[in-house]
Structures are given as structure tokens and as C-alpha cells.
Write a protein that holds these residues in place. Structure first.
Motif, PDB file in Angstrom:
ATOM      1  N   CYS A 163      -9.637  36.265  12.140  1.00  0.00           N
ATOM      2  CA  CYS A 163      -8.874  37.043  11.162  1.00  0.00           C
ATOM      3  C   CYS A 163      -9.851  37.803  10.279  1.00  0.00           C
ATOM      4  CB  CYS A 163      -7.980  36.122  10.311  1.00  0.00           C
ATOM      5  SG  CYS A 163      -8.891  35.189   9.079  1.00  0.00           S
ATOM      6  N   GLU A 171      -2.913  34.374   7.703  1.00  0.00           N
ATOM      7  CA  GLU A 171      -4.308  33.906   7.765  1.00  0.00           C
ATOM      8  C   GLU A 171      -4.361  32.378   7.782  1.00  0.00           C
ATOM      9  OE1 GLU A 171      -6.117  37.878   5.550  1.00  0.00           O
ATOM     10  OE2 GLU A 171      -5.464  36.165   4.341  1.00  0.00           O
ATOM     11  N   THR A 179      -3.408  31.239  11.210  1.00  0.00           N
ATOM     12  CA  THR A 179      -4.480  31.463  12.190  1.00  0.00           C
ATOM     13  C   THR A 179      -5.532  30.360  12.075  1.00  0.00           C
ATOM     14  OG1 THR A 179      -4.120  33.832  12.021  1.00  0.00           O
ATOM     15  CG2 THR A 179      -6.211  33.145  12.977  1.00  0.00           C
TER      16      THR A 179
END
Ligand code: URA
Length: 464
Positions: free
Chosen positions: A289, A376, A379
């Protein structure tokens, strides 16, 4: 004692009722009923002997507590979901033997231990298949879209697997129908329903396009080894897979993607790193990310590899990024003060974060913290899951909403959920509390109030 008891029948509430089995088994052990005298009656399963037994006797008042090691309970909880009609007999026989041989589960050559292990592995595999191969079709209802999937599990895994789908598809309304029963998620609560048939599920529809896109994005190149692919994706699942005809075009880009996957810290079968050292190395190289690409160093978790308690923060701050260790700055100071005050030794806990790199904006010489987005956090969850699987903490503390999302897979209100033990799928217990940095932003009165609540939450985790 054993010789005076004839045959006992113990009823279990449902084929996957492990808790019911455990309660019954405890009573029987404490009543001294040997395994060859017990029959387990399971709804929907033919009785294994023709002779109905007596009701179970009461436990002896002087019976010692029942011993059941954690490795036994972990395996038994899964093995109990196997469709083998003898599974509860096997579990009881092993529990009975554990009373005399507490380290029995360490004997990997023992036929009973091997048998439980085989059942548990088959169940784990079936659960994994269900997670990979359930396919939803969309139906328009008066209340909007409802996604319906048909699946035929091999074992009694529907209830045990439902939590996974709730977390992944929390915002959708969906149903999973199976020949053994159904689960329905209405966006807020899970409901159970009766057995269904394939025709209850709608056939092809636009959701297939969605799944095809999804599948193309998660396609695991390792499956291209044809033998491995058939093993991973047995033919019995193929008939419901809209993406099967995508495979040829995915083959073309597979090699490059496999190399990329390994670079991202998985192995060539898409599995997470198998050791903490490999995990740290892979996290350091993670660029999944924008935060991972911002040039800061990754801050790995810190603490014993067998820590009972794991404390999860949001992300490293300025101090942590410079030192390469979690919780060494002002928030860490607040955390340590509270831990010291309740006699909790943080050196024996695992300190880690939901997100591994420092998200910030630069203002002159200062680097100002920025909150990671849900995407985020999701992820980075791959790394936290891998760390949890390696450490296997009994209790996890989530400091703030980002940490709670990283563990639960959905956004929750910290103030509503804090201060209680929440059971997680892997058997650990979660305590959600505020982030210690929050105290640094409050006025004096509010801070005292918040500090007291935080201390109580931490003490709960230390006891839990
Ligand atoms: N805040 C966090 O959430 N984690 C750290 O490691 C430091 C501060």
C-alpha cells in the motif's frame, strides 16, 4: 466404580456441538465412566449401537478436575466437526487417556492422536475450500440486493465458518444454503435456517462478473501446477465456479505474478511466512500500500514468541520509526505507566501494530501522524494475522479503532465495545480499549476518567 456402570448414552444437541460434547465428556470422566461404556447420540446421525443406554450418572463429588491440554482442545474442536460418526467416541477415548497421560498429545505416533489430527486436518481443509469456493448470486428483494450461495460442505462446518463470511461481507445481506442447514446475514445478525436444496439458490447472474474480477485479482499462480491445482480445487467444487473459464488467460501472466507474490512475503503457495524472522524480513519489504511505499522503515512486533498477551496499536509513530521498535514514544510511555500501575510486565507481552509503516505528512522538520484508512488497515492485516498465527496469544488487547478493525475485520465503536472479553475464532479473547495517545489529548478531568477506564480494560486483559 467403572465396573458398576452399565451402558450410558450421552445426547449432543447438534452434529457440530463441541461445547455440548465437552460438557458431557467432563461429567462422564468425573463419574468414572470408561469410553467403552459410552454411546453418543447425535441428531441426524444413526445410533451406533442398538441398545439404548442409561442416563449419565452424576459426577463424583470428590472427582478431581478434568485435565484437557490446550493442544487437545484445539484439535478436538475441529475434529468434532468431521462427519465421521465415531468422532465423539474417539475424542472421549483420548480425553479419558489424557487423565492418566497428560502429555499424550505430544506422542505423534499414538494411533488415537494421529486419528484426531487427521480429522482436524480434513475439517480445516473443508473450511478453507468453503471460504475459497462459495459463490454468491444476487437476488433483488423489496429491501435491496440479497446474495445467495449454494455450497455442499463435506463436514459440519457451516456454523463454524459463518463468522468468516460475516467479517468479509459485513455490509451485504447474504445467505449460504447447504444440504445440512443455512445461515442468513441481514447486515446486523446471523440467523440459522433449515436444510436447503440447490434449486433454492438462483442460477447465473451479474454477481458472477463480480466474482470473476475478484478471482482474477486473487488468483494464485501456484495453482497452475496442474496436480496442485486439482488438489487445491477438487473437481467437485468446479461446477459452481464461474471463473473456471478464466484460467487460460491467467496462465499467461502467472510467472510474473508468482515472482511478485514471493517478493511480497508469501511463499510460492501464497502462504504467509512461517517464522517470526521471515515475517519481519517480509514486512520490511512490503509495498502493498502507499504507506509501505513512503520510504519509512517498517516496525516489526516485539516480545516473546510465545507471549500469552498481545497488545496491538495502530501504527508506529515518529519515535518508533526511528528506533525500529513499537511503543517507545509518548503513547508507549502512557501504556507503560498503566501497565506498571497494575503490575503487568510488558516485557512478557507481544507489542505490535495494525499497520507496520508510519503514515505521516511532513511539516517542516516535523512528521505528523495520519490515521490509516480502512483499506490500508485491511491490507496490512495479512501481517497481523501471520503474527497472531505464529505467536498464538491467549488474550489480545486492541488499542483503538484501527487495531480493533485489524482484528475483527470491521469498524466498531470503541466506547461501545470496550471493557469486555470478546471470543475470537481462534480461541483467543479480545479486549478492545482506547488508544493511550487519546489520553494525551484530553483535559485534566476527562483524562482522569479515561485513565481509570483504560486501567480497568488493561487489568481485565491481564486477568483474562
Ligand atoms: N502508537 C501505536 O499505536 N503504536 C506504536 O507502536 C506507537 C504509538
Amino acid at each position: 466404580m467403572t465396573g458398576t456402570i452399565a451402558r450410558v448414552t450421552m445426547a449432543i444437541g447438534a452434529p457440530d456441538d463441541f461445547d455440548g460434547w465437552r460438557d458431557g465428556a467432563r461429567r462422564l470422566i468425573q463419574a468414572g465412566v470408561a469410553p467403552d461404556r459410552v454411546g453418543w447420540s447425535v441428531p441426524g446421525q444413526a445410533a451406533r449401537d442398538l441398545f439404548a443406554g442409561d442416563d449419565p450418572p452424576a459426577p463424583r463429588a470428590d472427582a478431581p478436575p478434568v485435565r484437557a491440554s490446550r493442544d487437545f482442545l484445539d484439535l478436538a474442536g475441529r475434529a468434532a466437526l468431521h462427519r465421521d460418526p465415531g468422532r465423539f467416541d474417539l475424542l472421549y477415548r483420548v480425553l479419558w487417556r489424557l487423565q492418566a497421560v497428560p502429555r499424550l498429545m505430544a506422542d505423534r505416533a499414538d494411533p488415537d492422536v494421529r486419528a484426531i489430527d487427521a480429522l482436524a486436518r480434513a475439517v480445516r481443509r473443508d473450511m478453507h475450500k468453503m471460504r475459497a469456493f462459495v459463490r454468491f448470486r444476487v437476488v433483488e428483494t423489496g429491501q435491496g440486493e440479497h446474495y445467495v450461495a449454494w455450497f455442499e460442505p463435506m463436514h459440519h462446518i457451516l456454523r463454524a465458518n459463518a463468522g468468516f463470511f460475516v467479517r468479509r461481507f459485513a455490509a451485504m445481506r447474504w445467505s449460504i444454503l447447504t444440504p445440512q442447514g443455512a445461515v442468513h446475514w441481514d447486515g446486523a445478525a446471523l440467523h440459522e435456517g433449515p436444510p436447503a436444496s440447490r434449486t433454492d439458490c438462483p442460477a447465473g447472474d451479474p454477481a458472477e462478473a463480480l466474482w470473476r474480477t475478484y478471482y482474477a485479482s486473487i488468483f494464485n499462480p501456484a495453482r497452475l501446477k496442474i496436480d496442485a491445482m486439482v488438489k487445491e480445487m477438487p473437481r467437485r467444487y468446479w461446477k459452481n465456479l464461474p471463473e473456471a473459464d478464466l484460467i487460460p488467460e491467467l496462465i499467461a501472466s502467472a510467472q510474473a505474478r508468482e515472482a511478485a507474490m514471493i517478493a511480497l512475503g508469501g511463499d510460492n503457495a501464497g502462504r504467509p511466512p512461517a517464522t517470526l524472522a521471515a515475517l519481519d524480513e517480509a514486512v520490511a519489504a512490503c509495498r502493498r500500500c502507499a504507506i509501505g511505499c513512503n520510504g519509512t522503515r517498517a516496525v516489526p512486533g516485539k516480545g516473546p514468541p510465545d507471549a500469552r498477551l498481545m497488545i496491538v496499536g495502530e501504527q508506529p509513530g515518529d519515535h518508533e520509526e526511528q528506533a525500529g521498535h513499537p511503543f517507545v514514544g509518548p503513547a508507549g510511555h502512557v501504556l507503560r505507566q498503566h501497565a506498571d500501575a497494575i503490575g503487568l510486565n510488558l516485557a512478557v507481552a507481544r507489542l505490535t501494530n495494525a499497520v507496520r509503516h508510519f503514515k505521516h505528512v511532513s511539516q517542516g522538520k516535523q512528521r505528523l501522524h495520519q490515521t490509516p484508512t480502512a483499506r490500508e488497515i485491511d491490507t496490512c492485516r495479512w501481517w497481523l494475522d501471520a503474527e497472531r498465527a505464529l505467536i498464538r496469544p491467549r488474550v489480545i488487547v486492541a488499542l483503538g479503532a484501527s487495531a480493533a478493525r485489524a482484528i475483527l475485520g470491521r469498524t466498531i465503536g470503541v466506547q461501545q465495545e470496550r471493557g469486555r472479553l470478546i471470543a475470537l475464532d481462534d480461541g483467543a479473547r479480545l479486549v478492545i480499549t482506547s488508544h493511550p495517545a487519546h489520553q494525551l489529548r484530553l483535559g485534566e478531568a476527562a483524562r482522569a476518567d479515561e485513565a481509570a477506564r483504560f486501567a480497568a480494560d488493561l487489568a481485565l486483559a491481564a486477568r483474562g
